[in-house]
Design a protein around this motif. Structure first.
Motif, PDB file in Angstrom:
ATOM      1  N   ALA A  18      10.287  -8.647  -6.671  1.00  0.00           N
ATOM      2  CA  ALA A  18       9.387  -9.148  -5.622  1.00  0.00           C
ATOM      3  C   ALA A  18       9.602  -8.345  -4.338  1.00  0.00           C
ATOM      4  O   ALA A  18       8.646  -7.942  -3.667  1.00  0.00           O
ATOM      5  N   GLY A  21       8.380  -4.625  -4.933  1.00  0.00           N
ATOM      6  CA  GLY A  21       6.917  -4.562  -4.877  1.00  0.00           C
ATOM      7  C   GLY A  21       6.398  -4.695  -3.459  1.00  0.00           C
ATOM      8  O   GLY A  21       5.501  -3.955  -3.040  1.00  0.00           O
ATOM      9  N   THR A  22       6.977  -5.607  -2.712  1.00  0.00           N
ATOM     10  CA  THR A  22       6.569  -5.808  -1.320  1.00  0.00           C
ATOM     11  C   THR A  22       6.888  -4.584  -0.471  1.00  0.00           C
ATOM     12  O   THR A  22       6.127  -4.220   0.428  1.00  0.00           O
ATOM     13  N   VAL A  54       5.091  -7.151  -7.959  1.00  0.00           N
ATOM     14  CA  VAL A  54       5.100  -8.535  -7.453  1.00  0.00           C
ATOM     15  C   VAL A  54       4.532  -9.492  -8.499  1.00  0.00           C
ATOM     16  O   VAL A  54       5.114 -10.559  -8.767  1.00  0.00           O
TER      17      VAL A  54
END
Length: 125
Positions: A18, A21-22, A54
């Protein structure tokens, strides 16, 4: 004990992907110079990779989607191998972004990358 370890692996994997990806959106320049020159539309590749990471991290959260998300993450890790090879080919250095000793770049490709794939494999069920 096995259940606690597997739970910790799953939670840490979700957080890791997460965040990764962010980070494609927070600092795209970090990734853009790691995308091989022969691939078109590096900015779009960067953002697609971020969105997919994400989404797949979220997919790991839910039992019905966990296995599919895990296989998606493993496929994505395999798809990232050319980027690691490219990084080694350009001397393991992207000025103002990431410069490491070639041994570290090779270790990342040959040791860390398989560990990441193993990590995803362990949480797939």
């Amino acid at each position: 004990m096995e259940i606690k370890v597997k739970g910790l692996l799953k939670i840490s994997l979700i957080v890791f992907y997460a965040f990764a990806g962010t980070y494609h959106f927070i600092n795209p320049n970090f990734y853009l110079r790691l995308i091989p020159d022969y691939l078109p539309c590096p900015l779009m590749i960067n953002y697609i990779a971020g969105v997919v990471e994400v989404i797949l991290a979220i997919g790991i959260v839910f039992k019905p989607t966990r296995r599919l998300a895990a296989f998606g993450l493993m496929a994505m890790l395999v798809a990232f191998i050319p980027s690691h090879v490219y990084f080694i080919q350009i001397g393991s250095c992207v000025p103002d972004t990431l410069c490491v000793h070639p041994i570290i770049a090779w270790t990342r490709l040959l040791v860390i990358h398989p560990i990441l794939i193993w990590w995803v494999w362990k949480v797939k069920d």
